[in-house]
Write a protein that holds these residues in place. Structure first.
Motif, mmCIF file in Angstrom:
data_model
loop_
_atom_site.group_PDB
_atom_site.id
_atom_site.type_symbol
_atom_site.label_atom_id
_atom_site.label_comp_id
_atom_site.label_asym_id
_atom_site.label_seq_id
_atom_site.Cartn_x
_atom_site.Cartn_y
_atom_site.Cartn_z
ATOM 1 N N GLY A 119 0.672 -1.148 0.089
ATOM 2 C CA GLY A 119 -0.037 -0.082 -0.189
ATOM 3 C C GLY A 119 0.926 1.419 0.063
ATOM 4 O O GLY A 119 1.285 1.672 0.995
ATOM 5 N N LEU A 120 1.137 1.666 -1.253
ATOM 6 C CA LEU A 120 1.970 2.967 -1.373
ATOM 7 C C LEU A 120 1.321 4.171 -1.161
ATOM 8 O O LEU A 120 0.027 4.341 -1.707
ATOM 9 N N LEU A 121 1.977 5.167 -0.610
ATOM 10 C CA LEU A 121 1.369 6.596 -0.254
ATOM 11 C C LEU A 121 -0.257 6.409 0.219
ATOM 12 O O LEU A 121 -1.063 7.121 -0.156
ATOM 13 N N LEU A 143 5.890 6.127 -6.704
ATOM 14 C CA LEU A 143 5.164 4.935 -7.616
ATOM 15 C C LEU A 143 6.206 4.278 -8.484
ATOM 16 O O LEU A 143 6.511 3.076 -8.646
ATOM 17 N N GLU A 144 6.967 5.026 -9.281
ATOM 18 C CA GLU A 144 7.797 4.602 -10.325
ATOM 19 C C GLU A 144 8.906 3.715 -9.510
ATOM 20 O O GLU A 144 9.241 2.714 -10.054
ATOM 21 N N ILE A 145 9.575 4.374 -8.612
ATOM 22 C CA ILE A 145 10.283 3.582 -7.644
ATOM 23 C C ILE A 145 9.878 2.322 -7.004
ATOM 24 O O ILE A 145 10.509 1.265 -7.249
ATOM 25 N N VAL A 170 -2.057 2.215 -4.577
ATOM 26 C CA VAL A 170 -1.131 3.591 -4.234
ATOM 27 C C VAL A 170 -2.506 4.575 -4.248
ATOM 28 O O VAL A 170 -3.481 4.456 -4.792
ATOM 29 N N GLY A 171 -2.081 5.361 -3.030
ATOM 30 C CA GLY A 171 -3.055 6.338 -2.929
ATOM 31 C C GLY A 171 -3.125 7.444 -3.933
ATOM 32 O O GLY A 171 -2.245 7.787 -4.353
ATOM 33 N N ILE A 172 -4.326 7.824 -4.282
ATOM 34 C CA ILE A 172 -4.720 8.790 -5.228
ATOM 35 C C ILE A 172 -5.672 10.036 -4.581
ATOM 36 O O ILE A 172 -6.238 10.586 -5.526
ATOM 37 N N LEU A 227 -5.978 3.700 -4.140
ATOM 38 C CA LEU A 227 -6.683 3.802 -2.991
ATOM 39 C C LEU A 227 -7.255 5.374 -2.800
ATOM 40 O O LEU A 227 -6.609 6.143 -2.684
ATOM 41 N N LEU A 228 -8.586 5.404 -2.748
ATOM 42 C CA LEU A 228 -9.142 6.718 -3.005
ATOM 43 C C LEU A 228 -9.998 7.052 -1.678
ATOM 44 O O LEU A 228 -10.875 6.516 -1.211
#
Length: 300
Positions: free
Chosen positions: A42-44, A62-64, A77-79, A103-104
């Protein structure tokens, strides 16, 4: 399409005070999670301090992470953003980069109404084409999803699950039963409160969205697997072994504790984004003592 189930581990986003991502440190954190074979990263999320980062900083993180995970572990990923069009752009970035889902959260300044939240989610899901997980976090968004609204959103194409908190221990089973009855078949109901997550999994939750899982993936994965197997005694034993950390969470908040934990474990030297300050003095000593008190098989 990703199945939102099992352990989703949420790392911090190591960065300097200007938000520039520490690429080497983030790679170490993601590699640790991939090696532990968590079910997703679960990024960001809130632990990843997404709200403090620019679109460009979030895109680079995210790219990393995607590069380091190399397809071995799906990344959610959190958006979240104040404006629908900004959340849509973040979703488009995530889809283009190769994230498994977004993830919104209904981030707001003006309190939102149910219909406004529904349209916000429907718009991002429909126009971006990125699979979404609902982030129900009223402590930061000041919006609480009702089971009825989650049920309605579960019928929107592309919205796959919900990450939600948990009620007091004696209400957890009824809470997740009610959510399960409100949603479409196949929709994932998951828990985001570490201290309550094992009970939620035993009560039928499909996923644990874990703060501490971002730094102690093996321990939290062991708890997840025991709960998925219905082994109540082993779940309780392992969960109790992390009680020193849960007490730190209660006293100092989970975000501040995991920043200190990452440093104490030698994973990275990072501070949370200002105005949040790192734990120092006796508070940091509490985290060090908690880590030392963990059983050897859980301190990893």
């Amino acid at each position: 399409m990703i199945a939102l189930s099992g352990l989703s581990a949420f790392p911090i986003t190591p960065a300097d005070r200007h938000g520039t991502v520490d690429e080497a440190a983030l790679r170490r954190l993601v590699a640790r999670l991939a090696a532990a074979r968590v079910d997703s990263i679960g990024l960001l999320g809130s632990t990843g301090t997404y709200a403090y980062l620019t679109r460009e900083q979030r895109r680079r993180a995210l790219e990393i992470a995607l590069d380091e995970a190399a397809g071995a572990v799906p990344i959610v990923v959190g958006i979240g953003a104040l404006r629908t069009d900004d959340a849509l752009r973040l979703a488009e970035d995530a889809k283009a980069a190769g994230a498994a889902a977004g993830l919104l959260a209904p981030v707001s300044y003006t309190p939102l109404l149910d219909e406004e939240v529904f349209v916000h989610f429907e718009t991002v899901a429909t126009e971006s084409g990125l699979p979404l997980c609902i982030y129900d976090n009223p402590g930061t968004t000041h919006f609480t999803f009702s089971p009825a609204l989650i049920g309605r959103l579960s019928r929107v194409d592309g919205i796959l699950g919900v990450k939600t908190g948990a009620k007091p221990k004696n209400e957890v089973a009824a809470q997740f039963r009610a959510l399960g009855e409100a949603v479409q078949p196949g929709f994932s109901v998951g828990c985001s409160i570490d201290i309550a997550a094992p009970d939620a999994l035993l009560a039928g939750a499909k996923a644990w969205y874990s703060v501490v899982g971002g730094t102690l993936p093996k321990a939290t994965l062991a708890i997840t697997r025991a709960a998925q197997a219905g082994d109540t005694a082993e779940t309780a034993r392992l969960h109790a072994g992390l009680e020193p950390l849960w007490e730190c969470f209660r006293r100092h908040t989970s975000l501040r504790v995991v920043y200190a934990l990452a440093d104490l474990l030698g994973l990275c030297r990072a501070e949370p984004p200002r105005p949040i300050l790192p734990l120092t003095g006796s508070a940091r000593d509490d985290v060090a003592a908690a880590l030392k008190a963990l059983p050897a098989d859980l301190a990893q």
